[in-house]
Design a protein around this motif. Structure first.
Motif, mmCIF file in Angstrom:
data_model
loop_
_atom_site.group_PDB
_atom_site.id
_atom_site.type_symbol
_atom_site.label_atom_id
_atom_site.label_comp_id
_atom_site.label_asym_id
_atom_site.label_seq_id
_atom_site.Cartn_x
_atom_site.Cartn_y
_atom_site.Cartn_z
ATOM 1 N N ALA A 1 1.184 -1.212 0.597
ATOM 2 C CA ALA A 1 -0.311 0.395 0.177
ATOM 3 C C ALA A 1 0.766 1.352 -0.611
ATOM 4 O O ALA A 1 1.968 1.598 0.392
ATOM 5 C CB ALA A 1 -0.933 -0.030 1.145
ATOM 6 N N PRO A 2 0.122 2.670 -0.812
ATOM 7 C CA PRO A 2 1.236 3.572 -0.669
ATOM 8 C C PRO A 2 1.578 4.004 0.877
ATOM 9 O O PRO A 2 2.393 4.630 1.398
ATOM 10 C CB PRO A 2 0.395 4.447 -0.694
ATOM 11 N N SER A 3 0.719 4.128 2.315
ATOM 12 C CA SER A 3 1.125 3.896 3.321
ATOM 13 C C SER A 3 0.741 6.022 2.946
ATOM 14 O O SER A 3 1.873 6.861 3.917
ATOM 15 C CB SER A 3 2.451 4.270 3.602
ATOM 16 N N ASP A 4 -0.005 6.593 2.838
ATOM 17 C CA ASP A 4 -0.396 7.373 2.648
ATOM 18 C C ASP A 4 -2.021 7.942 2.905
ATOM 19 O O ASP A 4 -2.324 9.628 2.876
ATOM 20 C CB ASP A 4 -0.177 8.817 1.924
ATOM 21 N N ASN A 5 -2.557 7.261 3.314
ATOM 22 C CA ASN A 5 -4.060 7.547 4.004
ATOM 23 C C ASN A 5 -3.687 7.593 4.878
ATOM 24 O O ASN A 5 -3.435 8.098 5.838
ATOM 25 C CB ASN A 5 -4.050 6.139 4.443
ATOM 26 N N ALA B 1 10.618 25.985 5.760
ATOM 27 C CA ALA B 1 9.786 26.435 6.019
ATOM 28 C C ALA B 1 10.490 26.175 7.425
ATOM 29 O O ALA B 1 11.576 27.920 7.742
ATOM 30 C CB ALA B 1 8.665 26.003 6.771
ATOM 31 N N GLY B 2 11.282 25.278 7.884
ATOM 32 C CA GLY B 2 12.366 25.785 9.214
ATOM 33 C C GLY B 2 11.266 25.174 10.260
ATOM 34 O O GLY B 2 10.031 25.133 10.406
ATOM 35 N N GLU B 3 12.014 24.569 11.516
ATOM 36 C CA GLU B 3 11.541 24.182 12.307
ATOM 37 C C GLU B 3 11.208 25.169 13.438
ATOM 38 O O GLU B 3 11.588 26.693 13.087
ATOM 39 C CB GLU B 3 12.328 23.719 13.860
ATOM 40 N N GLY B 4 9.498 25.130 13.713
ATOM 41 C CA GLY B 4 9.249 26.329 14.629
ATOM 42 C C GLY B 4 8.232 26.709 13.561
ATOM 43 O O GLY B 4 7.306 28.228 14.050
ATOM 44 N N ALA B 5 8.504 27.319 12.084
ATOM 45 C CA ALA B 5 7.216 27.519 11.283
ATOM 46 C C ALA B 5 5.983 27.252 11.791
ATOM 47 O O ALA B 5 6.035 25.969 11.919
ATOM 48 C CB ALA B 5 8.207 27.395 9.928
ATOM 49 N N GLU B 6 4.832 28.780 11.245
ATOM 50 C CA GLU B 6 3.861 27.799 10.912
ATOM 51 C C GLU B 6 3.576 28.174 9.993
ATOM 52 O O GLU B 6 3.672 29.306 9.097
ATOM 53 C CB GLU B 6 3.359 28.187 12.434
ATOM 54 N N PHE B 7 2.735 27.460 9.003
ATOM 55 C CA PHE B 7 2.080 27.904 7.711
ATOM 56 C C PHE B 7 1.278 26.445 7.406
ATOM 57 O O PHE B 7 0.742 25.335 8.033
ATOM 58 C CB PHE B 7 2.911 27.396 6.899
ATOM 59 N N ASP B 8 0.969 26.792 6.256
ATOM 60 C CA ASP B 8 -0.653 26.131 5.400
ATOM 61 C C ASP B 8 -0.467 25.182 5.238
ATOM 62 O O ASP B 8 -0.164 25.223 3.626
ATOM 63 C CB ASP B 8 -1.291 26.640 5.333
ATOM 64 N N LEU B 9 -0.294 23.619 5.461
ATOM 65 C CA LEU B 9 0.395 22.495 4.796
ATOM 66 C C LEU B 9 -1.114 21.185 3.942
ATOM 67 O O LEU B 9 -1.729 21.283 4.842
ATOM 68 C CB LEU B 9 1.206 22.184 5.311
ATOM 69 N N ARG B 10 -0.219 21.560 2.774
ATOM 70 C CA ARG B 10 -1.397 20.137 2.349
ATOM 71 C C ARG B 10 0.150 18.440 2.430
ATOM 72 O O ARG B 10 0.374 18.691 1.985
ATOM 73 C CB ARG B 10 -1.504 20.163 0.984
ATOM 74 N N PHE B 11 -0.846 18.243 3.309
ATOM 75 C CA PHE B 11 -0.146 15.718 3.059
ATOM 76 C C PHE B 11 -1.145 15.576 2.620
ATOM 77 O O PHE B 11 -2.452 15.302 3.496
ATOM 78 C CB PHE B 11 0.737 16.585 3.787
ATOM 79 N N GLY B 12 -0.308 14.055 2.400
ATOM 80 C CA GLY B 12 -1.186 12.522 2.871
ATOM 81 C C GLY B 12 -1.641 12.772 1.478
ATOM 82 O O GLY B 12 -2.276 13.852 0.689
ATOM 83 N N GLY B 13 -2.432 11.686 1.412
ATOM 84 C CA GLY B 13 -3.720 11.586 0.188
ATOM 85 C C GLY B 13 -3.453 12.089 -0.961
ATOM 86 O O GLY B 13 -4.481 12.269 -1.934
ATOM 87 N N LYS B 14 -2.406 11.531 -1.764
ATOM 88 C CA LYS B 14 -2.159 11.939 -3.109
ATOM 89 C C LYS B 14 -2.217 10.808 -4.202
ATOM 90 O O LYS B 14 -2.547 10.618 -5.238
ATOM 91 C CB LYS B 14 -0.947 12.659 -2.690
ATOM 92 N N SER C 1 -6.573 6.534 -1.220
ATOM 93 C CA SER C 1 -5.644 6.958 0.208
ATOM 94 C C SER C 1 -6.338 8.317 0.712
ATOM 95 O O SER C 1 -6.138 8.679 1.918
ATOM 96 C CB SER C 1 -4.475 7.771 -0.511
ATOM 97 N N GLY C 2 -7.693 8.514 0.148
ATOM 98 C CA GLY C 2 -8.480 9.371 0.744
ATOM 99 C C GLY C 2 -8.402 10.665 0.776
ATOM 100 O O GLY C 2 -7.080 10.681 0.162
ATOM 101 N N PRO C 3 -8.764 11.544 0.547
ATOM 102 C CA PRO C 3 -8.229 13.038 0.460
ATOM 103 C C PRO C 3 -7.159 13.530 1.686
ATOM 104 O O PRO C 3 -6.577 13.510 2.132
ATOM 105 C CB PRO C 3 -9.586 14.260 0.337
#
Ligand code: ZN
Length: 456
Positions: free
Chosen positions: A309-313, A345-358, A363-365
Protein backbone atom coordinates in the motif's frame (compact mmCIF):
# COMPACT_ATOMS: atom_id res chain seq x y z
CA UNK A 1 20.74 -35.60 -12.29
CA UNK A 2 20.38 -31.94 -13.24
CA UNK A 3 18.20 -29.36 -11.44
CA UNK A 4 17.64 -25.71 -12.29
CA UNK A 5 16.44 -23.08 -9.80
CA UNK A 6 15.42 -19.43 -10.06
CA UNK A 7 13.21 -16.82 -8.36
CA UNK A 8 10.91 -14.07 -9.54
CA UNK A 9 8.73 -12.61 -6.81
CA UNK A 10 6.83 -9.76 -5.31
CA UNK A 11 3.43 -9.22 -3.65
CA UNK A 12 1.25 -6.88 -5.70
CA UNK A 13 -1.27 -4.46 -4.19
CA UNK A 14 -3.11 -3.91 -7.46
CA UNK A 15 -5.09 -0.90 -6.21
CA UNK A 16 -1.92 1.19 -6.15
CA UNK A 17 -0.94 3.21 -9.22
CA UNK A 18 2.74 2.95 -8.22
CA UNK A 19 4.14 0.41 -10.65
CA UNK A 20 6.95 -1.84 -9.44
CA UNK A 21 9.94 -1.44 -11.77
CA UNK A 22 13.37 -2.94 -12.31
CA UNK A 23 14.73 -0.30 -9.94
CA UNK A 24 12.59 -1.79 -7.13
CA UNK A 25 13.90 -5.30 -7.84
CA UNK A 26 17.44 -3.92 -7.85
CA UNK A 27 16.74 -2.40 -4.42
CA UNK A 28 15.41 -5.78 -3.25
CA UNK A 29 16.90 -9.01 -4.59
CA UNK A 30 18.70 -8.89 -7.94
CA UNK A 31 21.14 -11.79 -8.04
CA UNK A 32 22.60 -13.31 -11.17
CA UNK A 33 23.77 -16.98 -11.33
CA UNK A 34 26.41 -17.66 -8.67
CA UNK A 35 25.81 -14.34 -6.89
CA UNK A 36 23.42 -15.70 -4.23
CA UNK A 37 25.06 -15.34 -0.80
CA UNK A 38 25.85 -18.48 1.22
CA UNK A 39 24.70 -17.23 4.62
CA UNK A 40 20.90 -17.33 4.27
CA UNK A 41 18.12 -17.31 1.67
CA UNK A 42 16.87 -13.96 0.45
CA UNK A 43 13.22 -13.06 -0.27
CA UNK A 44 11.64 -16.18 -1.91
CA UNK A 45 15.00 -17.77 -2.82
CA UNK A 46 14.90 -20.67 -0.32
CA UNK A 47 14.53 -23.42 -3.00
CA UNK A 48 17.80 -22.37 -4.66
CA UNK A 49 19.46 -21.93 -1.28
CA UNK A 50 18.59 -25.40 0.04
CA UNK A 51 19.32 -27.07 -3.30
CA UNK A 52 22.80 -25.53 -3.36
CA UNK A 53 23.48 -26.86 0.14
CA UNK A 54 22.28 -30.37 -0.64
CA UNK A 55 23.43 -30.88 -4.24
CA UNK A 56 26.64 -32.71 -3.46
CA UNK A 57 25.26 -35.07 -0.82
CA UNK A 58 22.17 -35.85 -2.90
CA UNK A 59 24.19 -36.42 -6.06
CA UNK A 60 22.73 -33.79 -8.39
CA UNK A 61 24.05 -30.80 -10.27
CA UNK A 62 22.35 -27.49 -9.51
CA UNK A 63 22.27 -24.96 -12.33
CA UNK A 64 21.57 -21.60 -10.71
CA UNK A 65 19.37 -19.09 -12.48
CA UNK A 66 18.73 -15.46 -11.59
CA UNK A 67 16.78 -14.42 -8.49
CA UNK A 68 14.63 -11.29 -8.67
CA UNK A 69 12.40 -10.10 -5.80
CA UNK A 70 10.92 -6.73 -4.86
CA UNK A 71 9.19 -5.47 -1.73
CA UNK A 72 5.39 -5.31 -2.05
CA UNK A 73 4.03 -2.43 -4.14
CA UNK A 74 1.85 -1.83 -7.20
CA UNK A 75 1.60 -3.85 -10.42
CA UNK A 76 4.96 -4.61 -12.05
CA UNK A 77 5.86 -2.80 -15.27
CA UNK A 78 5.19 -5.17 -18.17
CA UNK A 79 8.48 -4.75 -20.05
CA UNK A 80 10.45 -5.07 -16.79
CA UNK A 81 8.64 -8.31 -15.91
CA UNK A 82 9.22 -9.73 -19.37
CA UNK A 83 12.92 -8.80 -19.22
CA UNK A 84 13.41 -10.68 -15.93
CA UNK A 85 11.24 -13.61 -17.00
CA UNK A 86 12.99 -14.00 -20.34
CA UNK A 87 16.39 -13.93 -18.66
CA UNK A 88 15.34 -16.85 -16.45
CA UNK A 89 13.78 -18.72 -19.38
CA UNK A 90 16.97 -18.34 -21.43
CA UNK A 91 18.99 -19.72 -18.50
CA UNK A 92 16.56 -22.63 -18.18
CA UNK A 93 16.88 -23.39 -21.90
CA UNK A 94 20.67 -23.26 -21.74
CA UNK A 95 20.62 -25.63 -18.75
CA UNK A 96 18.80 -28.41 -20.67
CA UNK A 97 18.57 -31.36 -20.37
CA UNK A 98 16.95 -31.02 -16.94
CA UNK A 99 15.43 -33.58 -14.57
CA UNK A 100 13.92 -31.00 -12.25
CA UNK A 101 13.15 -27.31 -11.81
CA UNK A 102 12.75 -25.53 -8.45
CA UNK A 103 10.98 -22.18 -8.54
CA UNK A 104 11.00 -19.83 -5.57
CA UNK A 105 7.99 -17.61 -6.25
CA UNK A 106 5.74 -15.55 -4.03
CA UNK A 107 2.45 -16.21 -5.74
CA UNK A 108 0.75 -12.81 -5.58
CA UNK A 109 2.78 -11.06 -8.27
CA UNK A 110 0.82 -9.19 -10.91
CA UNK A 111 2.34 -7.44 -13.93
CA UNK A 112 0.59 -5.16 -16.40
CA UNK A 113 -0.93 -7.62 -18.89
CA UNK A 114 -0.40 -10.63 -16.60
CA UNK A 115 -2.91 -11.34 -13.79
CA UNK A 116 -1.21 -14.68 -13.12
CA UNK A 117 2.52 -14.06 -13.39
CA UNK A 118 3.44 -17.35 -11.71
CA UNK A 119 1.15 -19.27 -14.07
CA UNK A 120 2.85 -17.56 -17.00
CA UNK A 121 6.34 -18.40 -15.72
CA UNK A 122 5.46 -22.04 -15.03
CA UNK A 123 3.75 -22.43 -18.41
CA UNK A 124 6.83 -21.13 -20.26
CA UNK A 125 9.21 -23.24 -18.16
CA UNK A 126 7.08 -26.32 -18.87
CA UNK A 127 7.22 -25.56 -22.61
CA UNK A 128 11.03 -25.59 -22.40
CA UNK A 129 11.62 -28.58 -20.12
CA UNK A 130 8.89 -30.88 -21.46
CA UNK A 131 6.31 -33.05 -19.67
CA UNK A 132 8.72 -35.44 -17.90
CA UNK A 133 10.83 -32.86 -16.06
CA UNK A 134 9.63 -32.43 -12.45
CA UNK A 135 8.67 -28.85 -11.58
CA UNK A 136 8.53 -27.98 -7.87
CA UNK A 137 7.29 -24.59 -6.67
CA UNK A 138 7.35 -22.84 -3.29
CA UNK A 139 4.80 -20.11 -2.63
CA UNK A 140 3.73 -17.76 0.16
CA UNK A 141 0.25 -18.62 1.55
CA UNK A 142 -0.76 -15.05 0.63
CA UNK A 143 -0.91 -16.08 -3.01
CA UNK A 144 -3.43 -16.55 -5.79
CA UNK A 145 -3.36 -20.33 -6.10
CA UNK A 146 -4.57 -20.49 -9.69
CA UNK A 147 -5.71 -23.62 -11.50
CA UNK A 148 -3.16 -22.94 -14.25
CA UNK A 149 -0.08 -22.98 -12.04
CA UNK A 150 -1.19 -26.11 -10.21
CA UNK A 151 -2.00 -27.91 -13.48
CA UNK A 152 1.39 -27.13 -15.05
CA UNK A 153 3.64 -28.03 -12.12
CA UNK A 154 4.20 -31.31 -10.26
CA UNK A 155 4.60 -30.15 -6.68
CA UNK A 156 3.45 -26.86 -5.13
CA UNK A 157 4.05 -26.20 -1.43
CA UNK A 158 3.06 -23.08 0.53
CA UNK A 159 4.56 -21.87 3.80
CA UNK A 160 2.35 -23.06 6.67
CA UNK A 161 3.21 -20.45 9.25
CA UNK A 162 1.98 -16.85 9.35
CA UNK A 163 4.20 -14.99 10.33
CA UNK A 164 6.33 -16.91 7.83
CA UNK A 165 8.88 -18.69 9.97
CA UNK A 166 9.01 -21.93 7.95
CA UNK A 167 10.22 -20.75 4.55
CA UNK A 168 13.34 -22.93 4.62
CA UNK A 169 11.55 -26.07 5.92
CA UNK A 170 8.96 -25.86 3.14
CA UNK A 171 11.70 -25.40 0.52
CA UNK A 172 13.38 -28.55 1.89
CA UNK A 173 10.08 -30.40 1.38
CA UNK A 174 9.74 -29.16 -2.20
CA UNK A 175 13.26 -30.42 -2.91
CA UNK A 176 12.60 -33.75 -1.12
CA UNK A 177 9.47 -34.49 -3.13
CA UNK A 178 11.05 -33.38 -6.42
CA UNK A 179 14.04 -35.69 -5.82
CA UNK A 180 11.84 -38.63 -4.81
CA UNK A 181 9.73 -38.08 -7.93
CA UNK A 182 12.79 -38.02 -10.21
CA UNK A 183 14.04 -41.21 -8.54
CA UNK A 184 10.67 -42.88 -9.20
CA UNK A 185 9.83 -43.34 -5.53
CA UNK A 186 6.64 -41.27 -5.65
CA UNK A 187 4.29 -39.95 -8.33
CA UNK A 188 2.70 -36.74 -7.03
CA UNK A 189 -0.79 -35.72 -8.10
CA UNK A 190 -2.36 -32.49 -6.89
CA UNK A 191 -5.93 -31.76 -5.82
CA UNK A 192 -7.28 -28.33 -5.05
CA UNK A 193 -10.43 -27.17 -3.28
CA UNK A 194 -11.65 -23.59 -3.60
CA UNK A 195 -13.03 -22.32 -0.28
CA UNK A 196 -14.24 -19.07 -1.87
CA UNK A 197 -13.36 -16.94 1.12
CA UNK A 198 -11.16 -13.96 1.91
CA UNK A 199 -9.78 -13.53 5.40
CA UNK A 200 -6.64 -13.33 7.52
CA UNK A 201 -5.24 -16.41 9.27
CA UNK A 202 -2.42 -15.73 11.72
CA UNK A 203 -1.20 -19.13 12.89
CA UNK A 204 -0.35 -17.68 16.28
CA UNK A 205 -4.05 -17.71 17.27
CA UNK A 206 -5.43 -20.98 18.77
CA UNK A 207 -7.94 -22.09 16.12
CA UNK A 208 -5.57 -21.69 13.17
CA UNK A 209 -2.67 -23.11 15.19
CA UNK A 210 -4.65 -26.30 15.83
CA UNK A 211 -5.71 -26.52 12.18
CA UNK A 212 -2.13 -26.24 10.90
CA UNK A 213 -0.86 -28.76 13.47
CA UNK A 214 -3.60 -31.22 12.48
CA UNK A 215 -2.78 -30.89 8.79
CA UNK A 216 0.95 -31.31 9.47
CA UNK A 217 0.30 -34.50 11.41
CA UNK A 218 -1.47 -35.97 8.35
CA UNK A 219 1.53 -35.48 6.05
CA UNK A 220 3.87 -38.38 5.34
CA UNK A 221 1.14 -40.98 5.99
CA UNK A 222 -1.34 -42.80 3.75
CA UNK A 223 0.28 -41.45 0.61
CA UNK A 224 -0.19 -37.81 1.66
CA UNK A 225 2.93 -35.97 0.52
CA UNK A 226 1.93 -32.43 1.42
CA UNK A 227 -1.05 -30.28 2.37
CA UNK A 228 -1.06 -26.52 1.87
CA UNK A 229 -3.52 -23.94 3.15
CA UNK A 230 -3.78 -21.00 0.74
CA UNK A 231 -4.80 -17.91 2.71
CA UNK A 232 -5.14 -15.63 -0.37
CA UNK A 233 -3.70 -12.13 -0.79
CA UNK A 234 -6.72 -9.86 -0.32
CA UNK A 235 -5.33 -6.58 -1.70
CA UNK A 236 -5.54 -7.53 -5.36
CA UNK A 237 -8.16 -7.48 -8.09
CA UNK A 238 -7.54 -10.75 -9.92
CA UNK A 239 -10.07 -13.43 -10.97
CA UNK A 240 -8.80 -16.33 -8.86
CA UNK A 241 -8.32 -14.56 -5.54
CA UNK A 242 -9.46 -16.66 -2.57
CA UNK A 243 -8.56 -19.23 0.07
CA UNK A 244 -7.78 -22.65 -1.42
CA UNK A 245 -6.60 -25.99 -0.07
CA UNK A 246 -3.97 -27.92 -2.02
CA UNK A 247 -3.21 -31.60 -1.41
CA UNK A 248 -0.22 -33.35 -2.99
CA UNK A 249 -0.92 -37.08 -2.97
CA UNK A 250 1.15 -40.02 -4.13
CA UNK A 251 -0.66 -41.42 -7.22
CA UNK A 252 -4.23 -41.47 -5.84
CA UNK A 253 -6.03 -38.46 -7.32
CA UNK A 254 -9.49 -39.45 -6.11
CA UNK A 255 -8.22 -39.75 -2.54
CA UNK A 256 -6.48 -36.37 -2.87
CA UNK A 257 -9.68 -34.75 -4.17
CA UNK A 258 -11.70 -36.10 -1.24
CA UNK A 259 -9.09 -35.00 1.28
CA UNK A 260 -8.80 -31.48 -0.22
CA UNK A 261 -12.58 -31.16 -0.01
CA UNK A 262 -12.75 -32.40 3.60
CA UNK A 263 -9.99 -30.06 4.75
CA UNK A 264 -11.50 -27.23 2.70
CA UNK A 265 -14.88 -27.71 4.34
CA UNK A 266 -13.26 -27.57 7.75
CA UNK A 267 -11.47 -24.36 6.72
CA UNK A 268 -14.83 -22.91 5.64
CA UNK A 269 -16.35 -23.86 9.00
CA UNK A 270 -13.69 -21.65 10.63
CA UNK A 271 -14.87 -18.63 8.63
CA UNK A 272 -14.89 -15.43 10.67
CA UNK A 273 -13.15 -17.05 13.66
CA UNK A 274 -9.48 -16.86 12.63
CA UNK A 275 -8.81 -13.14 12.82
CA UNK A 276 -7.88 -10.96 15.74
CA UNK A 277 -10.66 -8.53 16.64
CA UNK A 278 -10.41 -5.61 14.21
CA UNK A 279 -12.16 -2.37 15.10
CA UNK A 280 -13.42 0.27 12.72
CA UNK A 281 -11.69 3.65 12.78
CA UNK A 282 -14.13 5.41 15.10
CA UNK A 283 -14.58 2.33 17.26
CA UNK A 284 -10.79 2.10 17.60
CA UNK A 285 -10.40 5.76 18.56
CA UNK A 286 -13.27 5.42 21.02
CA UNK A 287 -11.71 2.35 22.62
CA UNK A 288 -8.35 4.13 22.90
CA UNK A 289 -9.94 7.14 24.57
CA UNK A 290 -11.49 4.88 27.22
CA UNK A 291 -8.07 3.91 28.60
CA UNK A 292 -7.29 6.27 31.42
CA UNK A 293 -3.75 5.63 32.52
CA UNK A 294 -1.74 4.13 29.70
CA UNK A 295 -0.61 5.14 26.24
CA UNK A 296 -2.53 3.21 23.60
CA UNK A 297 -1.17 2.05 20.26
CA UNK A 298 -3.56 1.76 17.33
CA UNK A 299 -2.35 -0.06 14.24
CA UNK A 300 -3.75 0.21 10.71
CA UNK A 301 -3.12 -3.11 8.92
CA UNK A 302 -4.55 -2.04 5.54
CA UNK A 303 -2.56 1.01 4.40
CA UNK A 304 0.57 -1.02 5.02
CA UNK A 305 3.64 -0.34 2.89
CA UNK A 306 4.78 -3.87 3.80
CA UNK A 307 1.78 -5.23 1.89
CA UNK A 308 2.26 -2.89 -1.07
CA UNK A 309 0.00 0.00 0.00
CA UNK A 310 1.07 3.61 -0.51
CA UNK A 311 1.15 4.48 3.19
CA UNK A 312 -0.32 7.96 2.69
CA UNK A 313 -3.89 7.24 3.79
CA UNK A 314 -5.43 10.02 5.89
CA UNK A 315 -8.61 8.35 7.18
CA UNK A 316 -7.52 7.82 10.78
CA UNK A 317 -5.84 11.21 10.98
CA UNK A 318 -8.90 13.03 9.66
CA UNK A 319 -11.08 11.33 12.27
CA UNK A 320 -8.61 12.27 15.03
CA UNK A 321 -8.75 15.89 13.83
CA UNK A 322 -12.56 15.89 13.52
CA UNK A 323 -12.93 14.45 17.00
CA UNK A 324 -10.41 16.99 18.34
CA UNK A 325 -8.35 14.27 20.00
CA UNK A 326 -5.51 15.58 22.14
CA UNK A 327 -2.11 14.04 22.92
CA UNK A 328 -1.97 11.86 19.86
CA UNK A 329 0.77 11.17 17.36
CA UNK A 330 0.53 9.31 14.07
CA UNK A 331 2.92 8.07 11.47
CA UNK A 332 4.40 7.40 9.12
CA UNK A 333 2.63 9.22 6.32
CA UNK A 334 4.66 9.01 3.12
CA UNK A 335 4.80 12.45 1.52
CA UNK A 336 8.24 13.52 0.30
CA UNK A 337 6.97 16.83 -1.11
CA UNK A 338 5.38 17.84 2.20
CA UNK A 339 8.66 16.94 3.94
CA UNK A 340 10.51 19.29 1.56
CA UNK A 341 8.06 22.09 2.29
CA UNK A 342 8.57 21.60 6.04
CA UNK A 343 12.37 21.72 5.69
CA UNK A 344 12.02 24.85 3.57
CA UNK A 345 9.83 26.49 6.24
CA UNK A 346 12.17 25.46 9.06
CA UNK A 347 11.66 24.27 12.62
CA UNK A 348 9.14 26.33 14.56
CA UNK A 349 7.48 27.70 11.40
CA UNK A 350 3.68 27.75 11.16
CA UNK A 351 2.07 27.55 7.73
CA UNK A 352 -0.80 26.02 5.74
CA UNK A 353 0.26 22.58 4.54
CA UNK A 354 -1.53 20.09 2.32
CA UNK A 355 -0.24 16.57 2.97
CA UNK A 356 -1.07 12.85 2.55
CA UNK A 357 -3.91 11.44 0.45
CA UNK A 358 -2.13 11.77 -2.89
CA UNK A 359 -1.52 8.39 -4.48
CA UNK A 360 -4.99 7.04 -5.20
CA UNK A 361 -8.62 7.39 -4.17
CA UNK A 362 -7.85 4.63 -1.64
CA UNK A 363 -5.52 7.12 0.08
CA UNK A 364 -8.47 9.36 0.97
CA UNK A 365 -8.35 13.13 0.42
CA UNK A 366 -5.28 15.12 1.50
CA UNK A 367 -5.34 16.95 4.82
CA UNK A 368 -5.26 20.75 4.69
CA UNK A 369 -4.20 22.21 7.99
CA UNK A 370 -2.37 25.06 9.69
CA UNK A 371 0.64 23.16 10.98
CA UNK A 372 3.63 23.93 13.15
CA UNK A 373 6.92 22.25 12.25
CA UNK A 374 8.03 20.70 15.54
CA UNK A 375 10.86 18.43 14.38
CA UNK A 376 13.14 18.01 11.38
CA UNK A 377 15.78 15.36 10.83
CA UNK A 378 17.79 14.40 7.77
CA UNK A 379 18.45 10.77 6.87
CA UNK A 380 16.41 8.94 9.55
CA UNK A 381 16.51 5.17 10.06
CA UNK A 382 14.42 2.62 11.91
CA UNK A 383 15.34 -0.82 13.15
CA UNK A 384 13.78 -4.06 11.96
CA UNK A 385 15.45 -6.81 13.98
CA UNK A 386 19.12 -6.64 13.10
CA UNK A 387 18.56 -4.62 9.92
CA UNK A 388 18.26 -0.87 9.49
CA UNK A 389 15.50 0.51 7.27
CA UNK A 390 15.89 4.02 5.82
CA UNK A 391 13.13 6.63 6.19
CA UNK A 392 14.95 9.47 4.43
CA UNK A 393 14.41 13.01 5.68
CA UNK A 394 11.58 13.24 8.24
CA UNK A 395 9.43 16.07 9.50
CA UNK A 396 7.11 16.18 12.50
CA UNK A 397 4.22 18.59 12.31
CA UNK A 398 1.66 19.59 14.93
CA UNK A 399 -1.95 20.60 14.45
CA UNK A 400 -4.05 21.06 17.57
CA UNK A 401 -3.20 18.21 19.92
CA UNK A 402 -1.97 15.87 17.22
CA UNK A 403 1.54 15.36 15.89
CA UNK A 404 2.27 13.59 12.59
CA UNK A 405 5.51 12.15 11.25
CA UNK A 406 6.03 12.61 7.50
CA UNK A 407 8.65 10.46 5.79
CA UNK A 408 10.49 10.63 2.46
CA UNK A 409 11.13 6.91 1.74
CA UNK A 410 7.98 4.77 1.74
CA UNK A 411 8.00 2.10 4.43
CA UNK A 412 5.85 0.69 7.22
CA UNK A 413 6.30 1.45 10.92
CA UNK A 414 8.71 -1.16 12.21
CA UNK A 415 9.62 0.41 15.52
CA UNK A 416 9.02 3.68 17.32
CA UNK A 417 12.41 5.15 16.40
CA UNK A 418 10.94 7.60 13.96
CA UNK A 419 8.74 9.11 16.65
CA UNK A 420 11.61 9.53 19.07
CA UNK A 421 13.71 11.12 16.34
CA UNK A 422 11.41 13.95 15.41
CA UNK A 423 8.45 14.37 17.75
CA UNK A 424 8.30 16.69 20.74
CA UNK A 425 9.25 15.05 23.99
CA UNK A 426 6.11 14.22 26.03
CA UNK A 427 4.36 12.15 23.39
CA UNK A 428 7.50 10.43 22.21
CA UNK A 429 8.33 9.41 25.77
CA UNK A 430 4.81 8.17 26.33
CA UNK A 431 5.02 6.07 23.22
CA UNK A 432 8.45 4.75 24.10
CA UNK A 433 6.96 3.42 27.33
CA UNK A 434 4.52 1.31 25.35
CA UNK A 435 7.08 -0.65 23.36
CA UNK A 436 10.18 -2.66 24.13
CA UNK A 437 10.28 -4.55 20.89
CA UNK A 438 9.39 -3.76 17.32
CA UNK A 439 5.96 -3.34 15.82
CA UNK A 440 5.47 -5.47 12.75
CA UNK A 441 3.02 -5.44 9.91
CA UNK A 442 1.44 -2.14 10.81
CA UNK A 443 1.44 1.22 9.15
CA UNK A 444 0.17 3.70 11.64
CA UNK A 445 0.80 4.08 15.29
CA UNK A 446 -1.27 6.43 17.34
CA UNK A 447 -0.25 7.00 20.93
CA UNK A 448 -2.83 8.59 23.18
CA UNK A 449 -1.65 9.93 26.51
CA UNK A 450 -5.00 9.95 28.21
CA UNK A 451 -3.78 10.93 31.67
CA UNK A 452 -2.75 14.34 30.39
CA UNK A 453 -5.87 14.64 28.31
CA UNK A 454 -7.97 14.22 31.46
CA UNK A 455 -6.03 16.99 33.16
CA UNK A 456 -6.87 19.49 30.45
ZN1 ZN B 1 2.70 -13.71 3.19
Amino acid sequence: MRLFSATIATETWTFSPMATTLADYKEGVFLRPGEHPDDAPRMCTAPLFVARQRAKAEGFTLIEGSCFAASPSGTTNRADYETMRDEILAQCKAAMPLDGVLLGLHGAMVAHGYDDVEGDVIERVRAIVGPKCVIGVELDPHCHLTVKRVKLSDVVILYKEFPHTDVVERAEEVLDIVLRTIRGKVKPVMSMFDCRQIASYPTTLPLMRAFVDKVKAMEGKDGILSISIGHCFPYADVPELGGRILVVMDKDKAKGDALARAIGEEFISMRGKTMPQYLGVDEGIGAALEFNDAPVVMADPADNAGGGAPSDNTTILRRLIDRKVERACLGPIWDPIAVKLCFAAGEGAEFDLRFGGKIATTSGPPVDARVKVVGLKRDCWQSFGPTQVPLGDCAAIRMGGIEVVLITLRTQALDHGEFLEVLTVPIAEALAMTRDGRITDVKSIVGLYWAELVLR
